[in-house]
Design a protein around this motif. Structure first.
Motif, PDB file in Angstrom:
ATOM      1  N   GLY A 113      15.947   7.134  65.159  1.00  0.00           N
ATOM      2  CA  GLY A 113      15.514   8.376  65.352  1.00  0.00           C
ATOM      3  C   GLY A 113      13.942   8.018  65.361  1.00  0.00           C
ATOM      4  O   GLY A 113      13.499   7.292  65.781  1.00  0.00           O
ATOM      5  N   SER A 114      13.259   9.103  64.600  1.00  0.00           N
ATOM      6  CA  SER A 114      11.717   8.937  64.359  1.00  0.00           C
ATOM      7  C   SER A 114      11.386   9.676  63.019  1.00  0.00           C
ATOM      8  O   SER A 114      11.876  10.375  62.574  1.00  0.00           O
ATOM      9  CB  SER A 114      11.128   9.855  65.321  1.00  0.00           C
ATOM     10  N   SER A 115      10.428   8.704  62.501  1.00  0.00           N
ATOM     11  CA  SER A 115      10.045   8.920  60.961  1.00  0.00           C
ATOM     12  C   SER A 115       9.125  10.209  60.988  1.00  0.00           C
ATOM     13  O   SER A 115       9.225  10.932  59.889  1.00  0.00           O
ATOM     14  CB  SER A 115       9.149   7.745  60.429  1.00  0.00           C
ATOM     15  N   GLU A 116       8.434  10.744  62.101  1.00  0.00           N
ATOM     16  CA  GLU A 116       7.733  11.944  62.019  1.00  0.00           C
ATOM     17  C   GLU A 116       7.908  12.564  63.297  1.00  0.00           C
ATOM     18  O   GLU A 116       7.638  11.946  64.301  1.00  0.00           O
ATOM     19  CB  GLU A 116       6.340  11.635  61.536  1.00  0.00           C
ATOM     20  N   ILE A 117       8.079  13.864  63.180  1.00  0.00           N
ATOM     21  CA  ILE A 117       7.995  14.673  64.517  1.00  0.00           C
ATOM     22  C   ILE A 117       7.165  15.795  64.365  1.00  0.00           C
ATOM     23  O   ILE A 117       7.126  16.330  63.270  1.00  0.00           O
ATOM     24  CB  ILE A 117       9.294  15.316  64.845  1.00  0.00           C
ATOM     25  N   LYS A 118       6.350  16.328  65.244  1.00  0.00           N
ATOM     26  CA  LYS A 118       5.479  17.295  65.072  1.00  0.00           C
ATOM     27  C   LYS A 118       6.034  18.582  65.912  1.00  0.00           C
ATOM     28  O   LYS A 118       6.233  18.389  67.103  1.00  0.00           O
ATOM     29  CB  LYS A 118       3.934  17.232  65.659  1.00  0.00           C
ATOM     30  N   GLY A 119       6.235  19.599  65.450  1.00  0.00           N
ATOM     31  CA  GLY A 119       6.767  20.703  66.154  1.00  0.00           C
ATOM     32  C   GLY A 119       5.740  21.679  66.475  1.00  0.00           C
ATOM     33  O   GLY A 119       5.046  21.823  65.547  1.00  0.00           O
ATOM     34  N   VAL A 120       6.163  22.583  67.613  1.00  0.00           N
ATOM     35  CA  VAL A 120       4.859  23.748  67.540  1.00  0.00           C
ATOM     36  C   VAL A 120       5.501  25.078  67.228  1.00  0.00           C
ATOM     37  O   VAL A 120       6.705  25.473  67.608  1.00  0.00           O
ATOM     38  CB  VAL A 120       4.646  23.730  69.176  1.00  0.00           C
ATOM     39  N   TRP A 121       4.714  25.691  66.268  1.00  0.00           N
ATOM     40  CA  TRP A 121       5.115  26.895  65.721  1.00  0.00           C
ATOM     41  C   TRP A 121       5.750  28.013  66.910  1.00  0.00           C
ATOM     42  O   TRP A 121       5.280  27.995  67.812  1.00  0.00           O
ATOM     43  CB  TRP A 121       4.123  27.576  65.019  1.00  0.00           C
ATOM     44  N   LYS A 122       6.990  28.491  66.616  1.00  0.00           N
ATOM     45  CA  LYS A 122       7.478  29.546  67.527  1.00  0.00           C
ATOM     46  C   LYS A 122       8.175  28.711  68.868  1.00  0.00           C
ATOM     47  O   LYS A 122       8.789  29.477  69.531  1.00  0.00           O
ATOM     48  CB  LYS A 122       6.460  30.625  68.061  1.00  0.00           C
ATOM     49  N   ASP A 123       8.130  27.512  68.957  1.00  0.00           N
ATOM     50  CA  ASP A 123       8.695  26.867  69.706  1.00  0.00           C
ATOM     51  C   ASP A 123       9.838  25.976  69.567  1.00  0.00           C
ATOM     52  O   ASP A 123      10.408  26.193  68.282  1.00  0.00           O
ATOM     53  CB  ASP A 123       7.679  25.768  70.263  1.00  0.00           C
ATOM     54  N   SER A 124      10.631  25.252  70.321  1.00  0.00           N
ATOM     55  CA  SER A 124      11.697  24.629  69.683  1.00  0.00           C
ATOM     56  C   SER A 124      11.371  23.146  69.782  1.00  0.00           C
ATOM     57  O   SER A 124      10.492  22.736  70.192  1.00  0.00           O
ATOM     58  CB  SER A 124      12.900  24.965  70.748  1.00  0.00           C
ATOM     59  N   VAL A 125      12.384  22.288  68.922  1.00  0.00           N
ATOM     60  CA  VAL A 125      12.253  20.989  68.630  1.00  0.00           C
ATOM     61  C   VAL A 125      13.394  20.210  68.368  1.00  0.00           C
ATOM     62  O   VAL A 125      14.345  21.130  68.158  1.00  0.00           O
ATOM     63  CB  VAL A 125      11.345  20.590  67.528  1.00  0.00           C
TER      64      VAL A 125
END
Length: 196
Positions: A7-19
Protein backbone atom coordinates in the motif's frame (compact mmCIF):
# COMPACT_ATOMS: atom_id res chain seq x y z
CA UNK A 1 3.06 -19.49 1.67
CA UNK A 2 4.31 -15.92 1.84
CA UNK A 3 1.73 -13.16 1.87
CA UNK A 4 2.12 -9.44 2.22
CA UNK A 5 -0.14 -6.45 1.71
CA UNK A 6 1.28 -3.55 -0.24
CA UNK A 7 0.00 0.00 0.00
CA UNK A 8 1.15 3.50 0.74
CA UNK A 9 1.91 5.14 4.08
CA UNK A 10 0.45 8.51 3.09
CA UNK A 11 -1.94 9.67 0.37
CA UNK A 12 -2.98 13.21 -0.43
CA UNK A 13 -6.50 13.52 -1.79
CA UNK A 14 -8.06 16.65 -3.29
CA UNK A 15 -11.15 18.06 -1.57
CA UNK A 16 -14.40 17.23 -3.45
CA UNK A 17 -12.46 14.84 -5.71
CA UNK A 18 -12.11 11.06 -5.43
CA UNK A 19 -9.12 9.13 -4.10
CA UNK A 20 -7.94 5.51 -4.03
CA UNK A 21 -6.26 4.16 -0.91
CA UNK A 22 -4.11 1.31 -2.24
CA UNK A 23 -4.10 -2.15 -0.66
CA UNK A 24 -3.13 -5.25 -2.61
CA UNK A 25 -1.56 -8.67 -2.37
CA UNK A 26 -0.47 -11.41 -4.75
CA UNK A 27 -2.96 -14.29 -4.39
CA UNK A 28 -1.48 -17.60 -3.20
CA UNK A 29 -3.02 -20.89 -4.33
CA UNK A 30 -3.98 -22.58 -1.07
CA UNK A 31 -5.04 -19.40 0.75
CA UNK A 32 -8.62 -18.18 0.41
CA UNK A 33 -9.57 -14.61 1.30
CA UNK A 34 -12.17 -14.73 4.08
CA UNK A 35 -12.78 -11.15 5.11
CA UNK A 36 -11.55 -7.71 4.20
CA UNK A 37 -12.27 -4.72 6.44
CA UNK A 38 -11.33 -1.07 6.00
CA UNK A 39 -11.39 0.89 9.27
CA UNK A 40 -10.71 4.56 9.98
CA UNK A 41 -9.60 6.68 12.90
CA UNK A 42 -10.32 10.40 12.54
CA UNK A 43 -11.50 13.50 14.40
CA UNK A 44 -15.08 12.29 14.61
CA UNK A 45 -14.14 8.93 16.11
CA UNK A 46 -13.32 5.56 14.64
CA UNK A 47 -15.00 2.55 13.16
CA UNK A 48 -15.23 0.02 10.36
CA UNK A 49 -16.17 1.66 7.05
CA UNK A 50 -16.73 -1.32 4.80
CA UNK A 51 -16.45 -5.08 5.14
CA UNK A 52 -16.28 -7.70 2.40
CA UNK A 53 -17.11 -11.32 3.24
CA UNK A 54 -18.84 -14.28 1.56
CA UNK A 55 -22.14 -12.43 1.51
CA UNK A 56 -20.80 -9.35 -0.29
CA UNK A 57 -19.71 -5.81 0.57
CA UNK A 58 -21.31 -4.07 3.55
CA UNK A 59 -20.93 -0.35 4.31
CA UNK A 60 -21.01 0.10 8.07
CA UNK A 61 -20.45 3.83 8.62
CA UNK A 62 -23.34 5.94 7.33
CA UNK A 63 -21.16 8.98 6.51
CA UNK A 64 -19.46 6.84 3.81
CA UNK A 65 -22.67 5.43 2.32
CA UNK A 66 -22.75 5.81 -1.50
CA UNK A 67 -19.19 7.19 -1.34
CA UNK A 68 -16.98 4.13 -0.90
CA UNK A 69 -16.31 0.96 -2.83
CA UNK A 70 -13.63 -1.71 -2.99
CA UNK A 71 -11.74 -2.37 -6.22
CA UNK A 72 -13.15 -5.32 -8.15
CA UNK A 73 -10.84 -5.27 -11.18
CA UNK A 74 -8.25 -7.86 -10.10
CA UNK A 75 -7.96 -10.62 -7.49
CA UNK A 76 -5.81 -9.36 -4.66
CA UNK A 77 -6.56 -5.69 -5.31
CA UNK A 78 -8.62 -4.61 -2.31
CA UNK A 79 -7.99 -0.85 -2.59
CA UNK A 80 -10.61 1.52 -1.21
CA UNK A 81 -12.13 4.15 -3.51
CA UNK A 82 -13.63 7.19 -1.77
CA UNK A 83 -15.75 9.65 -3.78
CA UNK A 84 -16.27 13.39 -3.19
CA UNK A 85 -13.77 13.80 -0.37
CA UNK A 86 -14.69 15.92 2.62
CA UNK A 87 -12.13 17.66 4.81
CA UNK A 88 -13.44 15.49 7.68
CA UNK A 89 -12.37 12.32 5.80
CA UNK A 90 -8.75 12.94 6.73
CA UNK A 91 -7.41 10.36 9.13
CA UNK A 92 -5.73 6.98 9.38
CA UNK A 93 -7.19 4.13 7.34
CA UNK A 94 -6.40 0.46 7.93
CA UNK A 95 -6.86 -2.34 5.42
CA UNK A 96 -7.19 -5.69 7.18
CA UNK A 97 -7.41 -8.98 5.31
CA UNK A 98 -7.83 -12.49 6.68
CA UNK A 99 -7.23 -15.69 4.73
CA UNK A 100 -7.96 -19.33 5.51
CA UNK A 101 -5.32 -21.91 4.64
CA UNK A 102 -5.69 -25.60 3.75
CA UNK A 103 -5.45 -26.57 7.45
CA UNK A 104 -8.34 -24.18 8.26
CA UNK A 105 -6.04 -21.79 10.12
CA UNK A 106 -6.62 -18.07 9.76
CA UNK A 107 -3.90 -15.64 8.72
CA UNK A 108 -4.45 -11.89 9.15
CA UNK A 109 -2.46 -8.94 7.79
CA UNK A 110 -3.05 -5.22 7.89
CA UNK A 111 -1.53 -2.01 6.54
CA UNK A 112 -2.24 1.56 7.50
CA UNK A 113 -2.44 4.67 5.31
CA UNK A 114 -2.70 8.30 6.39
CA UNK A 115 -5.07 10.35 4.26
CA UNK A 116 -4.65 14.11 3.98
CA UNK A 117 -7.32 16.14 2.19
CA UNK A 118 -6.00 19.24 0.44
CA UNK A 119 -7.56 22.15 -1.40
CA UNK A 120 -5.96 23.08 -4.70
CA UNK A 121 -6.40 26.55 -6.21
CA UNK A 122 -7.69 26.78 -9.77
CA UNK A 123 -4.88 26.81 -12.30
CA UNK A 124 -4.54 29.41 -15.06
CA UNK A 125 -7.11 28.23 -17.61
CA UNK A 126 -6.37 27.25 -21.17
CA UNK A 127 -8.73 27.97 -24.05
CA UNK A 128 -9.39 25.27 -26.59
CA UNK A 129 -10.76 26.24 -29.97
CA UNK A 130 -13.05 24.05 -32.08
CA UNK A 131 -10.92 24.84 -35.15
CA UNK A 132 -7.24 25.70 -35.34
CA UNK A 133 -6.65 29.29 -36.46
CA UNK A 134 -9.62 31.40 -35.55
CA UNK A 135 -10.22 33.21 -38.80
CA UNK A 136 -13.67 32.13 -39.90
CA UNK A 137 -16.21 33.19 -42.53
CA UNK A 138 -19.39 35.01 -41.51
CA UNK A 139 -22.24 32.56 -40.97
CA UNK A 140 -19.95 29.78 -39.72
CA UNK A 141 -20.49 28.28 -36.29
CA UNK A 142 -17.70 27.86 -33.75
CA UNK A 143 -17.02 27.54 -30.06
CA UNK A 144 -14.31 28.11 -27.49
CA UNK A 145 -13.96 26.06 -24.35
CA UNK A 146 -12.13 26.89 -21.16
CA UNK A 147 -10.33 24.34 -18.98
CA UNK A 148 -8.60 24.70 -15.61
CA UNK A 149 -7.31 22.27 -12.98
CA UNK A 150 -7.73 22.44 -9.20
CA UNK A 151 -10.25 21.44 -6.55
CA UNK A 152 -13.75 21.09 -7.97
CA UNK A 153 -16.18 22.72 -8.33
CA UNK A 154 -14.60 25.15 -10.82
CA UNK A 155 -16.73 27.86 -12.37
CA UNK A 156 -15.92 29.73 -15.57
CA UNK A 157 -16.77 33.16 -16.96
CA UNK A 158 -16.24 34.48 -20.47
CA UNK A 159 -15.45 38.12 -21.23
CA UNK A 160 -14.91 40.19 -24.34
CA UNK A 161 -12.34 42.99 -24.34
CA UNK A 162 -13.90 46.41 -24.73
CA UNK A 163 -12.47 49.89 -25.35
CA UNK A 164 -9.75 51.24 -23.02
CA UNK A 165 -9.15 48.05 -21.07
CA UNK A 166 -12.78 47.38 -20.14
CA UNK A 167 -14.30 43.92 -20.31
CA UNK A 168 -17.84 42.83 -21.00
CA UNK A 169 -19.12 39.72 -19.21
CA UNK A 170 -20.66 37.39 -21.80
CA UNK A 171 -21.59 34.18 -20.04
CA UNK A 172 -20.76 31.75 -17.29
CA UNK A 173 -19.95 28.21 -18.24
CA UNK A 174 -16.97 26.43 -19.75
CA UNK A 175 -18.10 26.85 -23.35
CA UNK A 176 -18.72 29.94 -25.46
CA UNK A 177 -20.54 29.12 -28.70
CA UNK A 178 -21.60 31.06 -31.80
CA UNK A 179 -24.24 29.32 -33.94
CA UNK A 180 -23.74 31.86 -36.75
CA UNK A 181 -20.83 34.29 -36.73
CA UNK A 182 -21.21 37.94 -37.66
CA UNK A 183 -18.37 40.33 -38.57
CA UNK A 184 -19.11 42.21 -35.32
CA UNK A 185 -18.12 39.08 -33.34
CA UNK A 186 -14.47 39.75 -34.23
CA UNK A 187 -12.46 40.68 -31.18
CA UNK A 188 -10.52 39.44 -28.20
CA UNK A 189 -12.16 37.04 -25.75
CA UNK A 190 -10.90 35.79 -22.43
CA UNK A 191 -11.96 33.34 -19.82
CA UNK A 192 -11.65 33.27 -16.03
CA UNK A 193 -11.62 30.15 -13.85
CA UNK A 194 -12.61 30.31 -10.19
CA UNK A 195 -12.92 27.83 -7.34
CA UNK A 196 -13.45 28.06 -3.59
Amino acid sequence: AFLDLSGSSEIKGVWKDSVTLPCAYVPVEDLVQQTLTWTVVHDKGSGAIIRRDDSGDHILLSEYRDRVSIAKDAPGNVSLLILSLEISDRGTYTCQVTWRDSNNSLIAKEITTRLEVVKVAATKPIIRAAEPGLTLPAGASTSLSCEAGGSPPISYRWFRSGPAGTAELLSSGAELAWPSLRPSDSGTYFCEAHNR
